[in-house]
Write a protein that holds these residues in place. Structure first.
Motif, PDB file in Angstrom:
ATOM      1  N   MET A  72      11.771  -0.870   0.429  1.00  0.00           N
ATOM      2  CA  MET A  72      12.348  -0.133  -0.694  1.00  0.00           C
ATOM      3  C   MET A  72      11.694   1.246  -0.753  1.00  0.00           C
ATOM      4  O   MET A  72      10.506   1.382  -0.465  1.00  0.00           O
ATOM      5  CB  MET A  72      12.077  -0.867  -2.017  1.00  0.00           C
ATOM      6  CG  MET A  72      12.520  -2.322  -2.030  1.00  0.00           C
ATOM      7  SD  MET A  72      11.995  -3.225  -3.508  1.00  0.00           S
ATOM      8  CE  MET A  72      10.234  -3.413  -3.225  1.00  0.00           C
ATOM      9  N   ILE A  73      12.470   2.244  -1.132  1.00  0.00           N
ATOM     10  CA  ILE A  73      11.901   3.593  -1.289  1.00  0.00           C
ATOM     11  C   ILE A  73      12.841   4.407  -2.169  1.00  0.00           C
ATOM     12  O   ILE A  73      14.060   4.197  -2.162  1.00  0.00           O
ATOM     13  CB  ILE A  73      11.659   4.265   0.082  1.00  0.00           C
ATOM     14  CG1 ILE A  73      10.861   5.547  -0.082  1.00  0.00           C
ATOM     15  CG2 ILE A  73      12.949   4.467   0.862  1.00  0.00           C
ATOM     16  CD1 ILE A  73      10.218   6.041   1.214  1.00  0.00           C
ATOM     17  N   HIS A  74      12.276   5.312  -2.960  1.00  0.00           N
ATOM     18  CA  HIS A  74      13.040   6.002  -4.001  1.00  0.00           C
ATOM     19  C   HIS A  74      12.857   7.521  -3.897  1.00  0.00           C
ATOM     20  O   HIS A  74      11.743   8.000  -3.703  1.00  0.00           O
ATOM     21  CB  HIS A  74      12.595   5.507  -5.373  1.00  0.00           C
ATOM     22  CG  HIS A  74      12.664   4.009  -5.490  1.00  0.00           C
ATOM     23  ND1 HIS A  74      13.825   3.343  -5.796  1.00  0.00           N
ATOM     24  CD2 HIS A  74      11.719   3.048  -5.280  1.00  0.00           C
ATOM     25  CE1 HIS A  74      13.596   2.040  -5.798  1.00  0.00           C
ATOM     26  NE2 HIS A  74      12.331   1.828  -5.475  1.00  0.00           N
TER      27      HIS A  74
ATOM     28  N   TYR B 221       1.208  -2.659   5.505  1.00  0.00           N
ATOM     29  CA  TYR B 221       2.183  -3.027   4.487  1.00  0.00           C
ATOM     30  C   TYR B 221       3.440  -2.171   4.576  1.00  0.00           C
ATOM     31  O   TYR B 221       3.430  -1.107   5.184  1.00  0.00           O
ATOM     32  CB  TYR B 221       1.572  -2.862   3.091  1.00  0.00           C
ATOM     33  CG  TYR B 221       0.353  -3.711   2.833  1.00  0.00           C
ATOM     34  CD1 TYR B 221       0.482  -5.060   2.501  1.00  0.00           C
ATOM     35  CD2 TYR B 221      -0.930  -3.173   2.893  1.00  0.00           C
ATOM     36  CE1 TYR B 221      -0.616  -5.847   2.248  1.00  0.00           C
ATOM     37  CE2 TYR B 221      -2.051  -3.958   2.640  1.00  0.00           C
ATOM     38  CZ  TYR B 221      -1.892  -5.289   2.314  1.00  0.00           C
ATOM     39  OH  TYR B 221      -2.986  -6.059   2.064  1.00  0.00           O
ATOM     40  N   GLY B 222       4.501  -2.636   3.924  1.00  0.00           N
ATOM     41  CA  GLY B 222       5.745  -1.873   3.868  1.00  0.00           C
ATOM     42  C   GLY B 222       6.626  -2.369   2.737  1.00  0.00           C
ATOM     43  O   GLY B 222       7.707  -2.902   2.978  1.00  0.00           O
ATOM     44  N   LEU B 223       6.155  -2.197   1.505  1.00  0.00           N
ATOM     45  CA  LEU B 223       6.903  -2.740   0.373  1.00  0.00           C
ATOM     46  C   LEU B 223       7.788  -1.690  -0.293  1.00  0.00           C
ATOM     47  O   LEU B 223       9.005  -1.777  -0.265  1.00  0.00           O
ATOM     48  CB  LEU B 223       5.955  -3.354  -0.662  1.00  0.00           C
ATOM     49  CG  LEU B 223       6.646  -4.066  -1.827  1.00  0.00           C
ATOM     50  CD1 LEU B 223       7.545  -5.194  -1.347  1.00  0.00           C
ATOM     51  CD2 LEU B 223       5.613  -4.595  -2.824  1.00  0.00           C
ATOM     52  N   SER B 224       7.168  -0.680  -0.904  1.00  0.00           N
ATOM     53  CA  SER B 224       7.945   0.324  -1.632  1.00  0.00           C
ATOM     54  C   SER B 224       7.419   1.713  -1.286  1.00  0.00           C
ATOM     55  O   SER B 224       6.526   1.870  -0.451  1.00  0.00           O
ATOM     56  CB  SER B 224       7.868   0.059  -3.141  1.00  0.00           C
ATOM     57  OG  SER B 224       8.793   0.871  -3.842  1.00  0.00           O
ATOM     58  N   GLY B 225       7.985   2.724  -1.916  1.00  0.00           N
ATOM     59  CA  GLY B 225       7.548   4.089  -1.644  1.00  0.00           C
ATOM     60  C   GLY B 225       8.377   5.092  -2.405  1.00  0.00           C
ATOM     61  O   GLY B 225       9.250   4.740  -3.202  1.00  0.00           O
ATOM     62  N   SER B 226       8.093   6.371  -2.143  1.00  0.00           N
ATOM     63  CA  SER B 226       8.714   7.445  -2.918  1.00  0.00           C
ATOM     64  C   SER B 226       8.658   8.740  -2.119  1.00  0.00           C
ATOM     65  O   SER B 226       7.716   8.972  -1.353  1.00  0.00           O
ATOM     66  CB  SER B 226       7.948   7.589  -4.237  1.00  0.00           C
ATOM     67  OG  SER B 226       8.222   8.797  -4.871  1.00  0.00           O
TER      68      SER B 226
ATOM     69  N   ASN C 252       0.892  -1.176   0.000  1.00  0.00           N
ATOM     70  CA  ASN C 252       0.000   0.000   0.000  1.00  0.00           C
ATOM     71  C   ASN C 252       0.922   1.215   0.000  1.00  0.00           C
ATOM     72  O   ASN C 252       1.031   1.948   0.977  1.00  0.00           O
ATOM     73  CB  ASN C 252      -0.904  -0.029   1.226  1.00  0.00           C
ATOM     74  CG  ASN C 252      -1.948   1.076   1.205  1.00  0.00           C
ATOM     75  OD1 ASN C 252      -1.991   1.890   0.285  1.00  0.00           O
ATOM     76  ND2 ASN C 252      -2.786   1.118   2.230  1.00  0.00           N
ATOM     77  N   ASN C 253       1.595   1.402  -1.118  1.00  0.00           N
ATOM     78  CA  ASN C 253       2.760   2.269  -1.186  1.00  0.00           C
ATOM     79  C   ASN C 253       2.405   3.752  -1.240  1.00  0.00           C
ATOM     80  O   ASN C 253       1.446   4.147  -1.903  1.00  0.00           O
ATOM     81  CB  ASN C 253       3.589   1.877  -2.403  1.00  0.00           C
ATOM     82  CG  ASN C 253       3.813   0.379  -2.438  1.00  0.00           C
ATOM     83  OD1 ASN C 253       4.501  -0.180  -1.589  1.00  0.00           O
ATOM     84  ND2 ASN C 253       3.186  -0.304  -3.390  1.00  0.00           N
TER      85      ASN C 253
END
Length: 484
Positions: A431-433, A406-411, A256-257
Motif C-alpha cells: 500500500m502507498i499513498h 518490510y513492505g507494508l505501507s508508504g507515502s 518500516n514505512n
C-alpha cells in the motif's frame, strides 16, 4: 455487564473461568495499575472452544443471507450504543489517546458494516467445458473454523477486522486476544456478539499466554485458517506451524514505512501528514511512518517546520482530550526504543528534539542525519521516533525506501500527482499513498503487505476471498464416451 465478566473465558455462549493455574495480568500502561487478573485458558479450555465452534459452524453456515445480515444489523446497533465504553477501554487498556480511540472505533464499525454485505456477495460461477454436454459449476462456501490472534496496538479494530468478515461468510471463530489487551481484542467483542444475539459457539474467546496455548491454537485439528496480526517474528513461527499442518494463514505483520518528500512537495502539508502518520498512537502502528526520506533541496526547510510541529504536540495522560502522544504499551518497549536511539546516535545520528521518557511516556522524538544502516532506520521502531534521511535525488529516495525487509505501507509527497504515482509503483510495498501519510485503512479496499510484512489481504472482496473456499462441481447433461 459486570466487570467480572472480563475476567472469564467465553466458550459456547457461556462465561467461565479459565482452568489453567496461570494468570493473565491486565495492566493500564499509563498508570501501571492492574485492571484485572484473568485466570488463563488451558489446552482443555481451548479444545472445548474449538469443538464448540466446529459444531456451531454446521448450523451457522446454512443461515440465509438475510438472517446473517439481521444479526449484523443488530451488532451495529450494539456497537454504536456502547461506543463510550469501547473508547474508555481502549484508553485505559491500550494507552490510546482519545483521538486514536475514535479513529479505531470508526474503523471497526466500518468493518462490521462492510462485512454485513458479504452474505449476498458469495458468488459462484458457471464456466464452459471442453467436454461436450458438460458444464462447470464453481460454488463458494465458508472455510469452517477460523482462529483469530488479536494484537494489542489497535486491538478492537484489528481483531474485528478478521472476526466480522469470517463470521459474515459463514465461518465461526475462536479468538485468542493479546495478553496486553484481553478485553478490547477479545472479551468485549464476545460480549458485543452475545448482546447482538448471535448463536452460541459462533464467537468464542480464550485468554491465555502464547507460551501455554499459542502453538496448539495454530495446530488444533478443528481450525482451517489462522488470522494473525502482529510481529514478523511471531508471524513467521505461526506460518511455519501452519505450513507443517497444511493450514491456511492470513498474516499482517510488521512495517518500516517510508514517506518520500520530493523537491516539489508542499512542505507544510507534508509536515502535517508526517506528524499524524508518525505520532498517532505513539507510532505503535504497523503502518506508521518510520523513515522520512527528504530530498536535499527541501531537507532543511522540512526539518525546521517538522521540529516546530512536533514540539507543539502534547504528550502525557491519554485520557486528556488534548493529548496526542500517550504511553507505550510497557516499559520494555521504552527501553528497546531508547537503546536503538542511543546506538543510532553513536553511529552519527542527532536528536533534534525529544528522546526522553518518564515511565511509559516517551517524548515525541526526531532523529536527523540518519542512514539506512542505523537501528533507527533498520528496525521497526514502534514508538514516537521519526528518522529523517536526506536523499540527493528521486532515484536515491526510491532506493532508500526499498532498503528494508518490510513492505507494508508508504507515502509520496509531490505536487505532480502523475510523478507521485510513477514513484509509488517503484516502491516494494502493498500500500502507498500520494500526498497523504501511510496510516490508512478502509474496509472495502485491499489491505496487506509485501516481503516480510505479511501474506494475504484484508478488506472488501479480498477478505471475502480469504475467508471462503471454492469447489468445482462438473455436471454432465447425459453421458460422455470414454476411450476405454
Amino acid at each position: 455487564m459486570s466487570p467480572q465478566t472480563f475476567m472469564k473465558q467465553y466458550i459456547n455462549g457461556e462465561w467461565q473461568s479459565g482452568s489453567s493455574e496461570k494468570m493473565v495480568e491486565n495492566v493500564n500502561p499509563y498508570t501501571n495499575q492492574t485492571l484485572s487478573n484473568i485466570p488463563s485458558a488451558s489446552e482443555e479450555d481451548l479444545d472445548r472452544a474449538y469443538q464448540a465452534a466446529e459444531k456451531a459452524q454446521q448450523e451457522w453456515k446454512v443461515f440465509t443471507p438475510a438472517e446473517v445480515q439481521s444479526y449484523f444489523e443488530e451488532l451495529v446497533k450494539v456497537v454504536e450504543k456502547r461506543k463510550d465504553e469501547i473508547v474508555d477501554w481502549l484508553v485505559k487498556e491500550a494507552g490510546s489517546t482519545i483521538v486514536k480511540a475514535e479513529v479505531e472505533y470508526q474503523a471497526a464499525l466500518g468493518i462490521i458494516k462492510e462485512s454485513a454485505s458479504f452474505p449476498t456477495r458469495m458468488n459462484g460461477q458457471i464456466l464452459p467445458s471442453n467436454t461436450k454436454g458438460k458444464e462447470n459449476r464453481v460454488y463458494r462456501s465458508p472455510k469452517g473454523v477460523i482462529g483469530v490472534i488479536g494484537p494489542w496496538n489497535f486491538p478492537f479494530h484489528l481483531a474485528m477486522r478478521s472476526i466480522a468478515p469470517a463470521i459474515a461468510t459463514g465461518n465461526t471463530v475462536v479468538v485468542k486476544p493479546a495478553s496486553e489487551t484481553p478485553v478490547t481484542s477479545g472479551l468485549f467483542i464476545a460480549e458485543l456478539f452475545e448482546e447482538a444475539g448471535f448463536p452460541k459457539g459462533v464467537c468464542n474467546v480464550v485468554v491465555g499466554r502464547g507460551s501455554e496455548i499459542g502453538d496448539v491454537f495454530v495446530t488444533h485439528p478443528s481450525v482451517k485458517l489462522i488470522s494473525f496480526t502482529g510481529s514478523t517474528e511471531v508471524g513467521s513461527h505461526i506460518g511455519e506451524l501452519a505450513g507443517r499442518h497444511i493450514k491456511d494463514t492470513a498474516l499482517e505483520l510488521g512495517g518500516n514505512n517510508a514517506m518520500i518528500v520530493l523537491e516539489d512537495a508542499n512542505i507544510d502539508k507534508a509536515v502535517q501528514a508526517a506528524a499524524f502518520g508518525k505520532y498517532l498512537h505513539q507510532g505503535q502502528i504497523c503502518m506508521a511512518v518510520n523513515r522520512i526520506i527528504v530530498h536535499e533541496q527541501v531537507h532543511d526547510e522540512f526539518v525546521s517546520a517538522f521540529k516546530e510541529k512536533v514540539e507543539s504536540l502534547k504528550f502525557g495522560d491519554p485520557s486528556e482530550k488534548e493529548s496526542v502522544v500517550g504511553p507505550l504499551i510497557n516499559h520494555e518497549a521504552v527501553k528497546r526504543i531508547q537503546e536503538d536511539i542511543e546506538k543510532s546516535v553513536e553511529q552519527g545520528a542527532s536528536i533534534l528534539t525529544g528522546g526522553e521518557a518518564e515511565g511509559n511516556i516517551m517524548q515525541p522524538t526526531i532523529l536527523t542525519g540518519v542512514t539506512s544502516d542505523m537501528p533507527a532506520a533498520e528496525h521497526e521502531m514502534f514508538g514516537p521516533v521519526a528518522s529523517i534521511i536526506k536523499a540527493g535525488s528521486e532515484e536515491e529516495a526510491v532506493k532508500e525506501a526499498n532498503n528494508s525487509h518490510y513492505g507494508l505501507s508508504g507515502s509520496v509527497f509531490t505536487e505532480d500527482i502523475h510523478r507521485g504515482v510513477e514513484v509509488a509503483k517503484r516502491i516494494e510495498t502493498g500500500m502507498i499513498h500520494i500526498n497523504d501519510q501511510s496510516v490508512n485503512d478502509e474496509a472495502h479496499v485491499a489491505f496487506g503487505g509485501e516481503k516480510e510484512s505479511g501474506i494475504g489481504r484484508f478488506g472488501g472482496e479480498w477478505a471475502l476471498e480469504k475467508f471462503t473456499t471454492v469447489k468445482w462441481i462438473g455436471v454432465m447433461n447425459g453421458y460422455r464416451e470414454f476411450p476405454f
